[in-house]
Write a protein that holds these residues in place. Structure first.
Motif, short mmCIF file in Angstrom:
data_model
loop_
_atom_site.label_atom_id
_atom_site.label_comp_id
_atom_site.label_asym_id
_atom_site.label_seq_id
_atom_site.Cartn_x
_atom_site.Cartn_y
_atom_site.Cartn_z
N VAL A 36 3.60 -12.74 -5.99
CA VAL A 36 4.89 -13.06 -5.35
C VAL A 36 5.99 -13.09 -6.39
CG1 VAL A 36 6.19 -14.92 -4.21
CG2 VAL A 36 3.94 -14.29 -3.37
N SER A 37 5.74 -13.73 -7.52
CA SER A 37 6.78 -13.79 -8.56
C SER A 37 7.07 -12.40 -9.13
CB SER A 37 6.40 -14.77 -9.65
OG SER A 37 5.26 -14.34 -10.35
N ASP A 38 6.05 -11.58 -9.32
CA ASP A 38 6.26 -10.22 -9.82
C ASP A 38 7.10 -9.39 -8.85
OD1 ASP A 38 4.68 -10.89 -11.97
OD2 ASP A 38 2.95 -9.70 -11.35
N GLN A 39 6.75 -9.44 -7.57
CA GLN A 39 7.47 -8.62 -6.59
C GLN A 39 8.89 -9.14 -6.35
OE1 GLN A 39 4.87 -8.22 -3.18
NE2 GLN A 39 3.70 -6.62 -4.19
N THR A 40 9.07 -10.46 -6.41
CA THR A 40 10.42 -11.02 -6.26
C THR A 40 11.30 -10.60 -7.43
OG1 THR A 40 9.53 -12.91 -5.06
CG2 THR A 40 11.72 -13.16 -6.01
N GLU A 41 10.73 -10.64 -8.61
CA GLU A 41 11.46 -10.23 -9.81
C GLU A 41 11.87 -8.76 -9.73
OE1 GLU A 41 9.54 -9.64 -13.91
OE2 GLU A 41 10.17 -11.74 -13.81
N GLN A 42 10.94 -7.90 -9.33
CA GLN A 42 11.26 -6.48 -9.22
C GLN A 42 12.34 -6.25 -8.16
OE1 GLN A 42 8.09 -3.76 -8.31
NE2 GLN A 42 9.51 -2.07 -8.03
N GLY A 43 12.24 -6.94 -7.04
CA GLY A 43 13.25 -6.80 -6.00
C GLY A 43 14.62 -7.26 -6.46
N PHE A 44 14.66 -8.34 -7.24
CA PHE A 44 15.93 -8.84 -7.75
C PHE A 44 16.63 -7.77 -8.59
CE2 PHE A 44 18.29 -10.82 -11.24
CZ PHE A 44 19.28 -11.47 -10.53
N PHE A 45 15.88 -7.15 -9.49
CA PHE A 45 16.50 -6.16 -10.37
C PHE A 45 16.77 -4.83 -9.66
CE2 PHE A 45 14.57 -8.89 -13.67
CZ PHE A 45 15.72 -9.16 -14.37
N SER A 46 15.78 -4.32 -8.92
CA SER A 46 15.92 -2.96 -8.37
C SER A 46 16.63 -2.90 -7.02
CB SER A 46 14.55 -2.29 -8.26
OG SER A 46 13.73 -2.96 -7.34
N LYS A 47 16.73 -4.02 -6.31
CA LYS A 47 17.39 -4.01 -5.00
C LYS A 47 18.70 -4.79 -4.98
CE LYS A 47 13.92 -1.90 -3.01
NZ LYS A 47 13.69 -0.66 -3.70
N PHE A 48 18.98 -5.59 -6.01
CA PHE A 48 20.20 -6.38 -6.01
C PHE A 48 21.05 -6.17 -7.26
CE2 PHE A 48 22.18 -10.36 -7.52
CZ PHE A 48 23.27 -10.35 -6.67
N SER A 99 12.28 -1.60 -12.09
CA SER A 99 10.82 -1.71 -12.20
C SER A 99 10.39 -1.89 -13.65
CB SER A 99 10.15 -0.47 -11.61
OG SER A 99 10.40 -0.40 -10.24
N LEU A 100 11.05 -1.18 -14.56
CA LEU A 100 10.73 -1.29 -15.99
C LEU A 100 11.07 -2.68 -16.53
CD1 LEU A 100 9.74 0.06 -18.59
CD2 LEU A 100 12.09 0.84 -18.96
N ILE A 101 12.23 -3.19 -16.18
CA ILE A 101 12.62 -4.54 -16.63
C ILE A 101 11.66 -5.58 -16.07
CG2 ILE A 101 14.41 -6.32 -16.44
CD1 ILE A 101 16.47 -4.00 -16.51
N ALA A 102 11.34 -5.49 -14.79
CA ALA A 102 10.43 -6.45 -14.18
C ALA A 102 9.05 -6.40 -14.83
CB ALA A 102 10.32 -6.19 -12.68
N MET A 125 5.14 2.04 -12.96
CA MET A 125 4.78 3.08 -11.99
C MET A 125 4.14 2.47 -10.75
SD MET A 125 6.22 5.45 -13.46
CE MET A 125 6.03 6.53 -12.09
N SER A 126 3.43 1.36 -10.92
CA SER A 126 2.85 0.67 -9.77
C SER A 126 3.96 0.13 -8.86
CB SER A 126 1.96 -0.47 -10.25
OG SER A 126 1.52 -1.24 -9.17
N GLY A 127 5.01 -0.43 -9.46
CA GLY A 127 6.14 -0.92 -8.68
C GLY A 127 6.86 0.20 -7.96
N VAL A 128 7.06 1.31 -8.65
CA VAL A 128 7.71 2.47 -8.04
C VAL A 128 6.82 3.03 -6.93
CG1 VAL A 128 8.49 4.84 -8.46
CG2 VAL A 128 9.10 3.04 -10.07
N GLY A 129 5.52 3.07 -7.16
CA GLY A 129 4.58 3.55 -6.16
C GLY A 129 4.56 2.67 -4.92
N SER A 130 4.66 1.35 -5.13
CA SER A 130 4.72 0.43 -4.00
C SER A 130 5.96 0.68 -3.16
CB SER A 130 4.71 -1.01 -4.53
OG SER A 130 4.90 -1.92 -3.49
N ASP A 131 7.08 0.91 -3.82
CA ASP A 131 8.31 1.21 -3.08
C ASP A 131 8.22 2.55 -2.38
OD1 ASP A 131 9.41 -1.19 -3.77
OD2 ASP A 131 10.70 -0.41 -5.36
N THR A 132 7.51 3.50 -2.97
CA THR A 132 7.30 4.79 -2.30
C THR A 132 6.49 4.60 -1.02
OG1 THR A 132 7.34 5.93 -4.44
CG2 THR A 132 6.36 7.12 -2.60
#
Length: 176
Positions: A36-48, A99-102, A125-132
């Protein structure tokens, strides 16, 4: 959290044991919390944060194409191509950099494990793949939903109605 994010987190946590621990050496709840913390962090950077700074629109817009191959290729490329504030296509730097920063920051709250550049790249790449994968779901969910509602068993129709509301296409010219 949305049901989609919760399901994604639950699936990711079940496949994410760390090599220096056995799969059963840590609890599922602790893996779930980390995920949850990993995905929230990635969303904060890549979506906001980064889209705001770089004037990019992180939303996914469904394809106007009819063919399955065209729609699939469109959904797959949206992690690399997005729209700027003027609606023109641009490279999706906020997705890649976010994704890289997260992935790099996970060392702050996963201190027992050393991350090498290769592992950080794999996590990126896992984060980018999840978004894909989420783009694919957004592209094809209306079709899947209609099939399940028309031909699926009653129990499946109830679940689809509860967890999968009808997706209204967002026109690029309108703002949310």
């Amino acid at each position: 959290m949305s049901p989609y994010a919760t399901l994604s987190t639950a699936i990711t946590a079940s496949f994410r044991p760390y090599p220096n621990n056995s799969q059963f050496g840590e609890t599922y709840a602790s893996r779930m919390g980390r995920t949850v913390s990993d995905q929230t962090e990635q969303g904060f950077f890549s979506k906001f944060l980064l889209p705001s700074m770089l004037h990019q629109d992180p939303r996914y817009f469904q394809s106007d194409n009819i063919g399955t191959f065209d729609r699939t290729s469109y959904a797959l490329t949206r992690v690399f191509v997005t729209r700027n504030d003027n609606g023109r296509p641009t490279m999706n730097t906020s997705e890649i950099l976010g994704s890289l920063i997260a992935a790099s920051l996970t060392t702050a709250y996963h201190p027992y494990r050393r991350f090498t550049p290769g592992e950080i790249t794999a996590r990126t790449m896992s984060g980018v793949g999840s978004d894909t994968g989420m783009n694919m779901l957004r592209e094809f969910w209306p079709d899947i939903r209609e099939r399940l509602m028309d031909h699926g068993p009653k129990m499946m129709q109830t679940l689809v109605t509860r967890f999968g509301p009808r997706v209204q296409p967002v026109n690029p010219g309108t703002s949310n």
